[in-house]
Enzyme design. Sequence first.
Site, PDB file in Angstrom:
ATOM      1  N   TYR A  36      -8.456   2.906  -3.020  1.00 14.61           N
ATOM      2  CA  TYR A  36      -7.905   2.657  -1.812  1.00 14.61           C
ATOM      3  C   TYR A  36      -8.743   3.210  -0.512  1.00 14.61           C
ATOM      4  O   TYR A  36      -9.130   4.597  -0.543  1.00 14.61           O
ATOM      5  CB  TYR A  36      -6.309   2.726  -1.604  1.00 14.61           C
ATOM      6  CG  TYR A  36      -5.629   2.566  -0.451  1.00 14.61           C
ATOM      7  CD1 TYR A  36      -5.572   1.164  -0.036  1.00 14.61           C
ATOM      8  CD2 TYR A  36      -4.907   3.584   0.493  1.00 14.61           C
ATOM      9  CE1 TYR A  36      -4.875   0.795   0.893  1.00 14.61           C
ATOM     10  CE2 TYR A  36      -4.316   3.134   1.438  1.00 14.61           C
ATOM     11  CZ  TYR A  36      -4.041   1.588   1.746  1.00 14.61           C
ATOM     12  OH  TYR A  36      -3.371   1.323   2.789  1.00 14.61           O
ATOM     13  N   ASP A  71       0.855  -1.345  -0.088  1.00 16.49           N
ATOM     14  CA  ASP A  71       0.122   0.142   0.012  1.00 16.49           C
ATOM     15  C   ASP A  71       0.728   1.540  -0.096  1.00 16.49           C
ATOM     16  O   ASP A  71       1.899   1.188   0.665  1.00 16.49           O
ATOM     17  CB  ASP A  71      -0.892  -0.072   1.282  1.00 16.49           C
ATOM     18  CG  ASP A  71      -1.865  -1.107   1.300  1.00 16.49           C
ATOM     19  OD1 ASP A  71      -2.114  -1.641   0.147  1.00 16.49           O
ATOM     20  OD2 ASP A  71      -2.687  -1.611   2.164  1.00 16.49           O
TER      21      ASP A  71
END
Length: 899
Positions: free
Chosen positions: A295, A71
């Site tokens: 996200y 991420d």
Amino acid sequence: MVESSIGHVRDLPKRAADVPPKFKKLPWARLGVDVENEFKPLYIVDPNKKPHITKLRELLKEADELLLATDEDREGESIAWHLLEVLKPKVPVKRMVFHEITKKAIQQAIDAPRDIDRHLVDAQEARRILDRLYGYEVSPVLWKKVMPRLSAGRVQSVATRIVVDRERARMRFRSAKYWSIDATFATQAGAEFQSGLARIDDVRLATGKDFGETGTLSKTDVVHLDETRARALSEALKSAQFKVTSVETKPYKRTPSAPFMTSTLQQEAGLKLRFSAARTMRAAQHLYENGYITYMRTDSTTLSEAALSAARSHIQELYGDDYVPKAPRIYAKKVKNAQEAHEAIRPAGETFRKPEDVQRSLSPDEARIYELVWKRTVASQMADARGQSLLVKIAGQTADGQKVEFSVRGNTITFPGFLRAYVEGSDDPNAELENREKHLPPLKEGDALQGKAFTPQSHETQPPARFTEASLVRRLEELGVGRPSTYASIISTIQDRGYVWRKGSALVPSFRAFAVVTLLEQHFGHLVDYAFTAKMEDDLDAIAKGSEQSLPWLRRFYFGAGEPENDNAQSAPERDNAEDLGLQAMVSERLGEIDARAINTIPLGKDDDGREVAVRVGRYGPYLQREEDTARIPDDIPPDELNMERATELLNAPSGDRELGTEPETGLPVLLKAGRFGAYVQLGPVDPDKKEKPKTASLLKSMSPDTLSLEDALKLLTLPRDVGPDPSDGQMIVAHNGRYGPYLVKGDDKRSLERDDEIFTVTVEQALALFAQPKKSRRRAAAEPLRTLGDDPVSGKLITLRQGRFGPYVTDGETNASLRTGDDPESITEERAQELLQLRRDRGPTTKRAAKKKPAKKSAAKKSAAKKSTAKKTTKKAAKPTKKKATKATKKAAPKIKS
């Protein structure tokens, strides 16, 4: 080849057993951070991850390039760096980042890689070290001064303080009564409308906001209308004449809210869907992983050009050209201490699949979150809602010359704009549009009106509302405390630690939380100071940007402001005299100053006889004390509801010790007593001069202390009961009352009895018949469920509410979850049951279950020497790499801290 790291692969040691032997005796081993050597952390590879690391290394041998695709935030960057350190690849390494899982986004990330951002890694490492120092230094203070196994955390403790402060305000609150008058007026054309009294003799009427928390008026320029005056004035107004004195019309417009970021998604899902923050983030995580949304951990409200185009296209298709603004809306504003520059949470891709097109592919929770994200994103790009607001003032005068003024507001929506698609906090935009409009009949200045009815209304001021998960997230965000990505775990942590429990949707602090917060406020005040904690986030952001360095900041936090340093001193928080000590000195020097009794005492005041009454937080929970009298506080009483009247009632209630009668043979009294593990009977009082203790016996499950008779008690005191010897071998068969109910024992063999009363009546023949049967065939049949609560969205199985040995619990047949404090078996909802099951799944297997699986590998005793040598090699290898790779340890078991 695509493989997961399965989260973090290395971390600081969680237990003393995790520390390599070579570090165990070092003074800093307890912390896992070498505070004397530039705060170097000791990173340990999770034993459960070692097989997976081996697999990754084998796959890496076949690869010609390594792409790290974790991420794009601090935690993701840290995981990427740790993978690099552990895998030691000999092939080129690139860092790819993306915020949605679509073909185009992944291809762009591959085509435009970057290097690992060491500033982000440093910021994450500084936060991890800071949280470890905070938790491992402060938590032992709580163990010594409040109770064992408590924990403190940089954000966790501040969040607890926020909830405690609100409860304190509720405890200080005293309600006040005030009155108003509602009127019904009619125009000359006969149209009726309602209005409220606003002024008497040109002085504004007092409303709830004019009263302070003590129940007194906080303003002097208002009229406090009581019942007597309200009723008299209502009568007097019946003969008064009224006319319209002013009509003010103003246009208004309302702009749509920005697209979701993490915190606003959690808040809105809480308001609209009644989802907890954890439940919202679980659904969002699955949606992101499967390519439905971008996200979900972000502080940003910006949308990409492709997203803006997709939203405007949907608006035109669904609502028409009038609803598409001339230019796309840009939401550049970020929250305080915003972290990374991600895009807002929106539907993934460039087409924005409609909710109805993806519903069948999603679980119920995921479908509802996706619809929320889709509507919010589309609405954020729609035209403003426009309308007209109307304020009408009406004057009148009573026969005795009292002047009054009534006022009423009207509202009409001329163009709904974005309200057609989305209204915050509402499930049905169309119904909400109707509720937002309030139409008034045509009125103009000077119109005469007839007063049709005047109704006095009683009101009472209300204490400040308790926080819900949604409002606590909003408060944390306002204060700049914590990160949006951590809010869900913070709220779960303070509940799991017993600092907060839920009453419906409200978060209620425990008395334990009061003691902990009081200690921290009085002796470590800056550690739970809102501004100081937010300043820490500012510093971490500065470290992430590369404008500040972590080492001087950590030095100053731990060793104090007097610690000499060559780096930029401004990177550390500004400190007052208390903070100049530094955490290390503060803990060691102030421990002796802390009065444990004072910290664990919450005064309630004096009773009618002038005796002090207080809540004490003891080792086994909170209790009331009034001189020598004590009383246990029921778990489900919120602190603000424990007033003097309720406390006196608990203290004056029977203590639980009751004499049932006399035992005929000994003449000793038979006492019914209340113990930590339930009611029990005792034969005679305790004699301090004798070593032998009185005989006791626990009540059977079917018995109630309220209805227990002397006969029942005498029966219990005969236990354990010799049933008789087995004729075949002479072994005595004995009936016992155990933790799980009545059972029989013969030698090493045991059998459960089906009913409680059999413990007194079972014969040798019946007992032998039981022992002749295999144990498995004697399992008790499962009791009927108390309630059914619908299907679980994860397992797809029916959720039932059942009564267990330790209280009520919910289960889907695979996972069991006990109800928590504040959960009522009679009113628990399907959503709450689903949430409890998921929280239980998230915790993984219990320690006992995990321990049961370990002995299977215990046969490898001979391999221990080999394992030790391997461990030494591994330790050497770990100590060798660059400065970044640290060698740290932990001396004794320390608390698990989450922040």
